[in-house]
Design an enzyme around this catalytic site. Structure first.
Site, PDB file in Angstrom:
ATOM      1  N   LEU A   1       0.766  -1.293  -0.091  1.00 30.38           N
ATOM      2  CA  LEU A   1       0.012  -0.097   0.045  1.00 30.38           C
ATOM      3  C   LEU A   1       0.909   1.343  -0.126  1.00 30.38           C
ATOM      4  O   LEU A   1       1.141   1.763   1.171  1.00 30.38           O
ATOM      5  CB  LEU A   1      -0.986  -0.215   1.167  1.00 30.38           C
ATOM      6  CG  LEU A   1      -1.823  -1.220   1.189  1.00 30.38           C
ATOM      7  CD1 LEU A   1      -2.454  -1.262   2.696  1.00 30.38           C
ATOM      8  CD2 LEU A   1      -2.859  -1.126   0.203  1.00 30.38           C
TER       9      LEU A   1
ATOM     10  N   LEU B   1       3.047   3.031   8.433  1.00 28.92           N
ATOM     11  CA  LEU B   1       3.057   4.556   7.901  1.00 28.92           C
ATOM     12  C   LEU B   1       3.011   4.730   6.323  1.00 28.92           C
ATOM     13  O   LEU B   1       4.034   3.702   6.015  1.00 28.92           O
ATOM     14  CB  LEU B   1       4.201   5.111   8.600  1.00 28.92           C
ATOM     15  CG  LEU B   1       4.411   5.294  10.222  1.00 28.92           C
ATOM     16  CD1 LEU B   1       5.694   5.740  10.485  1.00 28.92           C
ATOM     17  CD2 LEU B   1       3.315   6.005  10.750  1.00 28.92           C
ATOM     18  N   GLU B   2       2.246   5.266   5.946  1.00 33.50           N
ATOM     19  CA  GLU B   2       2.519   5.297   4.511  1.00 33.50           C
ATOM     20  C   GLU B   2       2.617   7.024   4.092  1.00 33.50           C
ATOM     21  O   GLU B   2       2.019   7.844   4.535  1.00 33.50           O
ATOM     22  CB  GLU B   2       0.917   5.218   3.762  1.00 33.50           C
ATOM     23  CG  GLU B   2       0.489   3.849   3.955  1.00 33.50           C
ATOM     24  CD  GLU B   2       1.044   2.731   3.337  1.00 33.50           C
ATOM     25  OE1 GLU B   2       1.759   2.976   2.136  1.00 33.50           O
ATOM     26  OE2 GLU B   2       0.936   1.398   3.599  1.00 33.50           O
ATOM     27  N   LEU B   3       3.855   7.132   3.716  1.00 31.07           N
ATOM     28  CA  LEU B   3       4.493   8.486   3.509  1.00 31.07           C
ATOM     29  C   LEU B   3       4.544   8.942   2.114  1.00 31.07           C
ATOM     30  O   LEU B   3       4.951  10.280   2.237  1.00 31.07           O
ATOM     31  CB  LEU B   3       5.972   8.045   4.034  1.00 31.07           C
ATOM     32  CG  LEU B   3       6.147   7.375   5.430  1.00 31.07           C
ATOM     33  CD1 LEU B   3       7.804   7.553   5.613  1.00 31.07           C
ATOM     34  CD2 LEU B   3       5.645   8.393   6.319  1.00 31.07           C
TER      35      LEU B   3
END
Length: 253
Positions: free
Chosen positions: A5, A91-93
């Site tokens: 993701l 965490l999607e950064l």
């Protein structure tokens, strides 16, 4: 960043198999997971907006429950939370899976304050040792908050030490030793956000404990995979309904 993701800018409070409610998966420590996620997202100027990626879902304040986005079986975060008492978030950064090298300094600037504040949260809650009436440290003793039971109970280590990540508030701590009545004590955890120190609370039990009886006690953890245990949870019912509806449409159209 999660390899599956990567086209999002958000923080997950992820627990996919430990309990479900209204298409969300909630743990006994959901308040702590929510706090950790908001602590990180609120200090990232883009993530906090929750809508920075085109053609993607909007996430209020940059936070979502992982199950509400998509279910996952056998995730490492569930495993580490249940068997190792580790609180993990995803965490999607970036909205781009492979950002260009020259963009990396911007990611550091956006996430530096979030990372530092997130690290400080290790000092949430309460910690200490458990002793018997003779002052001997007790290993492998269950120490949990009353009415906050975990699939695999939290236990003291070989030095009798325990820690519980908890938000400020009043709690009843339940210490369980095989063959003894539960030992209950109420604690009030103050807001120590400025001192960065968990409440230190040693627990002395009013009885003597044979070390052999606690070292050989069962871990009380399930042997069956969690996604099999929860296969009939409420969150799976809408998916089953849609699947059956699709079959009916195929056969009778």
């Amino acid at each position: 960043m999660d390899s599956k993701l990567s086209k999002s800018l958000t923080v997950f409070t992820v627990m996919e198999a430990t309990g479900s409610l209204h298409s969300r998966s909630l743990t006994p420590d959901d308040d702590v997971f929510q706090h950790l996620a908001h602590t990180y997202a609120s200090r990232n100027p883009n993530m906090a907006k929750g809508d920075q990626c085109k053609n993607k879902m909007n996430f209020p304040n940059g936070v979502t429950n992982g199950y509400s986005w998509y279910p996952l079986r056998g995730g490492m975060q569930d495993y580490n939370y249940i068997w190792a008492q580790c609180f993990e978030i995803t965490l999607e950064l970036s909205c781009c899976k492979y950002p260009r090298e020259e963009k990396l300094p911007n990611f550091w600037e956006d996430n530096k304050a979030s990372l530092i504040e997130y690290i400080k949260q290790v000092h949430l809650g309460i910690k200490g040792q458990v002793f018997d009436q003779n002052g001997i440290p007790l290993p492998n003793v269950i120490v949990e908050v009353q009415d906050r039971k975990h699939i695999c109970p939290f236990r003291t280590n070989r030095f009798g030490e325990y820690y519980l990540l908890l938000l400020p508030g009043s709690y009843v701590i339940n210490v369980t030793v095989p063959g003894q009545a539960p030992f209950l004590t109420r604690v009030v955890i103050p807001d120590n956000s400025q001192s960065y120190s968990a409440l230190k609370k040693d627990l002395k039990l009013p009885f003597q404990v044979q070390q052999d009886s606690i070292l050989g006690s069962s871990s009380s953890c399930p042997m069956t995979p969690l996604y099999k245990i929860s296969s009939h949870s409420p969150t799976t019912k809408p998916q089953l309904f849609l699947f059956l509806l699709t079959l009916l449409h195929i056969f009778f159209k």
